[in-house]
Scaffold this active site. Structure first.
Site, PDB file in Angstrom:
ATOM      1  N   ASN A  10       0.922  -1.236   0.066  1.00 14.14           N
ATOM      2  CA  ASN A  10      -0.001   0.204  -0.056  1.00 14.14           C
ATOM      3  C   ASN A  10       0.780   1.218  -0.093  1.00 14.14           C
ATOM      4  O   ASN A  10       1.460   1.596   0.917  1.00 14.14           O
ATOM      5  CB  ASN A  10      -0.916  -0.100   1.222  1.00 14.14           C
ATOM      6  CG  ASN A  10      -1.559   1.292   1.566  1.00 14.14           C
ATOM      7  OD1 ASN A  10      -1.818   1.978   0.584  1.00 14.14           O
ATOM      8  ND2 ASN A  10      -2.451   1.353   2.340  1.00 14.14           N
ATOM      9  N   TRP A  11       1.027   1.897  -1.013  1.00 10.94           N
ATOM     10  CA  TRP A  11       1.859   3.126  -1.382  1.00 10.94           C
ATOM     11  C   TRP A  11       1.574   4.222  -0.813  1.00 10.94           C
ATOM     12  O   TRP A  11       2.066   5.436  -0.464  1.00 10.94           O
ATOM     13  CB  TRP A  11       2.467   3.333  -2.789  1.00 10.94           C
ATOM     14  CG  TRP A  11       3.031   2.140  -3.382  1.00 10.94           C
ATOM     15  CD1 TRP A  11       3.263   0.745  -2.768  1.00 10.94           C
ATOM     16  CD2 TRP A  11       3.566   2.132  -4.677  1.00 10.94           C
ATOM     17  NE1 TRP A  11       3.820   0.230  -3.732  1.00 10.94           N
ATOM     18  CE2 TRP A  11       3.976   0.623  -4.710  1.00 10.94           C
ATOM     19  CE3 TRP A  11       3.209   2.869  -5.856  1.00 10.94           C
ATOM     20  CZ2 TRP A  11       4.750   0.383  -6.274  1.00 10.94           C
ATOM     21  CZ3 TRP A  11       3.653   2.442  -6.788  1.00 10.94           C
ATOM     22  CH2 TRP A  11       4.657   1.280  -7.227  1.00 10.94           C
ATOM     23  N   LYS A  12       0.158   4.374  -0.234  1.00  9.89           N
ATOM     24  CA  LYS A  12      -0.686   5.479   0.509  1.00  9.89           C
ATOM     25  C   LYS A  12      -0.398   6.730  -0.342  1.00  9.89           C
ATOM     26  O   LYS A  12      -0.153   6.760  -1.679  1.00  9.89           O
ATOM     27  CB  LYS A  12      -0.064   5.578   2.000  1.00  9.89           C
ATOM     28  CG  LYS A  12      -0.042   4.158   2.802  1.00  9.89           C
ATOM     29  CD  LYS A  12       0.103   4.344   4.171  1.00  9.89           C
ATOM     30  CE  LYS A  12      -0.062   3.027   4.996  1.00  9.89           C
ATOM     31  NZ  LYS A  12       0.052   2.997   6.507  1.00  9.89           N
ATOM     32  N   HIS A  96      -9.582   1.190   5.014  1.00 11.44           N
ATOM     33  CA  HIS A  96      -8.190   1.125   5.795  1.00 11.44           C
ATOM     34  C   HIS A  96      -8.300   2.134   6.896  1.00 11.44           C
ATOM     35  O   HIS A  96      -9.223   3.040   6.945  1.00 11.44           O
ATOM     36  CB  HIS A  96      -7.327   1.748   5.053  1.00 11.44           C
ATOM     37  CG  HIS A  96      -6.014   1.575   5.142  1.00 11.44           C
ATOM     38  ND1 HIS A  96      -5.389   2.643   6.161  1.00 11.44           N
ATOM     39  CD2 HIS A  96      -5.055   0.724   4.839  1.00 11.44           C
ATOM     40  CE1 HIS A  96      -4.158   2.425   6.551  1.00 11.44           C
ATOM     41  NE2 HIS A  96      -3.689   0.877   5.745  1.00 11.44           N
ATOM     42  N   GLU A  98      -6.696   4.402   8.219  1.00 15.23           N
ATOM     43  CA  GLU A  98      -6.382   5.822   8.139  1.00 15.23           C
ATOM     44  C   GLU A  98      -7.713   6.535   7.470  1.00 15.23           C
ATOM     45  O   GLU A  98      -8.072   7.522   7.576  1.00 15.23           O
ATOM     46  CB  GLU A  98      -5.295   6.076   7.051  1.00 15.23           C
ATOM     47  CG  GLU A  98      -3.937   5.832   7.893  1.00 15.23           C
ATOM     48  CD  GLU A  98      -2.941   5.141   6.992  1.00 15.23           C
ATOM     49  OE1 GLU A  98      -2.816   5.300   5.781  1.00 15.23           O
ATOM     50  OE2 GLU A  98      -2.065   4.570   7.531  1.00 15.23           O
ATOM     51  N   GLU A 168      -5.164  -5.260  10.618  1.00 17.81           N
ATOM     52  CA  GLU A 168      -4.304  -4.162  10.608  1.00 17.81           C
ATOM     53  C   GLU A 168      -4.566  -3.387  11.971  1.00 17.81           C
ATOM     54  O   GLU A 168      -5.459  -2.373  12.177  1.00 17.81           O
ATOM     55  CB  GLU A 168      -4.308  -3.099   9.430  1.00 17.81           C
ATOM     56  CG  GLU A 168      -3.928  -3.660   8.131  1.00 17.81           C
ATOM     57  CD  GLU A 168      -3.383  -2.768   7.204  1.00 17.81           C
ATOM     58  OE1 GLU A 168      -2.268  -2.754   6.918  1.00 17.81           O
ATOM     59  OE2 GLU A 168      -4.104  -1.593   6.986  1.00 17.81           O
ATOM     60  N   GLY A 174       2.683   1.913  10.964  1.00 16.31           N
ATOM     61  CA  GLY A 174       3.594   3.073  10.827  1.00 16.31           C
ATOM     62  C   GLY A 174       4.306   3.303  12.142  1.00 16.31           C
ATOM     63  O   GLY A 174       4.839   4.428  12.254  1.00 16.31           O
ATOM     64  N   SER A 214       3.499  -2.288  10.298  1.00 15.94           N
ATOM     65  CA  SER A 214       5.009  -2.757  10.268  1.00 15.94           C
ATOM     66  C   SER A 214       5.615  -3.922   9.882  1.00 15.94           C
ATOM     67  O   SER A 214       6.488  -4.383  10.612  1.00 15.94           O
ATOM     68  CB  SER A 214       5.297  -2.304  12.223  1.00 15.94           C
ATOM     69  OG  SER A 214       4.873  -0.955  12.345  1.00 15.94           O
ATOM     70  N   GLY A 235       3.073  -1.286   4.194  1.00 13.17           N
ATOM     71  CA  GLY A 235       3.002   0.274   4.087  1.00 13.17           C
ATOM     72  C   GLY A 235       4.436   0.762   3.801  1.00 13.17           C
ATOM     73  O   GLY A 235       5.037   0.437   2.479  1.00 13.17           O
ATOM     74  N   GLY A 236       4.868   1.258   4.823  1.00 12.81           N
ATOM     75  CA  GLY A 236       6.335   1.876   4.841  1.00 12.81           C
ATOM     76  C   GLY A 236       7.500   0.919   3.979  1.00 12.81           C
ATOM     77  O   GLY A 236       8.105   1.608   2.977  1.00 12.81           O
TER      78      GLY A 236
HETATM   79  P1  13P Z   1       3.102   0.110   7.814  1.00 15.59           P
HETATM   80  O1  13P Z   1       3.769  -1.192   7.011  1.00 15.59           O
HETATM   81  O2  13P Z   1       3.838   1.456   7.259  1.00 15.59           O
HETATM   82  O3  13P Z   1       3.010   0.041   9.337  1.00 15.59           O
HETATM   83  O4  13P Z   1       1.508   0.412   7.476  1.00 15.59           O
HETATM   84  C1  13P Z   1       0.658  -0.758   7.334  1.00 15.59           C
HETATM   85  C2  13P Z   1      -0.373  -0.335   6.577  1.00 15.59           C
HETATM   86  O5  13P Z   1      -1.347   0.539   6.835  1.00 15.59           O
HETATM   87  C3  13P Z   1      -0.668  -0.902   5.106  1.00 15.59           C
HETATM   88  O6  13P Z   1      -1.856  -0.800   4.767  1.00 15.59           O
END
Ligand code: 13P
Length: 252
Positions: A10-12, A96, A98, A168, A174, A214, A235-236
């Site tokens: 997920n590149w957000k 998600h 967020e 999640e 994050g 994470s 994510g990251g």
């Molecule tokens: P991180 O891997 O940066 O914690 O993010 C997870 C995430 O929200 C994937 O959708």
């Protein structure tokens, strides 16, 4: 039937079009020949068309990060499921944390989005997870139960084989704090049992449940060794080709 693992990035809200294309190209060559797991990337909307072209014929699938529940209309700023399908997406991330916590998305709209995505021929990656406060007050399983029941309430059993769930925990996103393998397995096994209760046993046993929060090269193998963890939503660590390719090549 064994569940084919999914590694999704997920590149957000990261990557311009040239950056997204460059990452797509490196992933394309680095992940070629991998057939026993599905690789999915979710670039921002603005880069979808360019990344779709970059990944054409590669086996790496494209996902949206969100969708509207309507196919068209006066919904300024929204993107519809048929538009995502049109640009080449196979998947779409829905609900998600967020979206839920920063943009106020509720179970009700998430349910409509999941239905609209399925109707448009997309596979929803339906995200659920508790906050730190909910975990500390012992509400984790009740929250997961509510999110699963409400989010899937418009879906008939026959469509459930297209749904992917991502657990999640909000406190792990994050933050560098991954759930332990045992915490993740406990939640995944609870979700699977709940699906059995709401749908049928074979639906529950075939459905893929991803872990997110994470995920890194250093913890993916332990997570993937858990019996009810069928993949990861990253994510990251999906923003750099090296770390994401290492995660893609997890060993069980
Ligand atoms: P991180 O891997 O940066 O914690 O993010 C997870 C995430 O929200 C994937 O959708």
């Amino acid at each position: 039937m064994p569940r084919k693992p999914i590694v999704a990035g997920n590149w957000k809200m990261y990557k311009t079009i040239p950056e997204a294309v460059a990452l797509g190209n490196t992933l394309r060559s680095g992940a070629s020949g991998i057939l026993d797991r599905e690789v999915v990337v979710a670039p921002p909307f603005t880069a979808l068309a360019a990344v779709a072209k970059t990944l054409e014929g590669s086996g790496i699938a494209l996902s949206g990060q969100n969708t509207c529940w309507e196919n068209e209309g006066a919904y300024t700023g929204e993107i519809s499921p048929i538009m995502l399908k049109d640009v080449g997406c196979r998947y779409v991330i829905i609900g998600h944390s967020e979206r839920r916590h920063i943009f106020g998305e509720r179970d009700e709209t998430i349910a409509r989005k999941i239905k609209a995505a399925l109707d448009a021929g997309l596979q929803p990656i339906f995200c659920i997870g508790e906050t730190l406060e909910e975990r500390e007050t012992g509400e984790t399983l009740a929250v997961l139960r509510r999110q699963v029941k409400e989010g899937l309430k418009l879906i008939q059993g026959a469509d459930m084989n297209k749904v992917v769930i991502a657990y999640e925990p909000v406190w792990a996103i994050g933050t560098g704090k991954t759930a332990t393998n045992e915490q993740a397995q406990e939640a995944h096994s609870f979700i699977r049992t709940l699906l059995e209760e709401l749908f049928e046993k074979n639906i529950a046993s075939d459905l893929r449940i991803l872990y997110g929060g994470s995920v890194k090269a250093g913890n993916v193998d332990g997570l993937m060794a858990q019996p009810d963890i069928d993949g990861v939503l990253v994510g990251g660590a999906s923003l750099e080709a090296d770390s994401f390719l290492r995660i893609i090549k997890f060993e069980r």
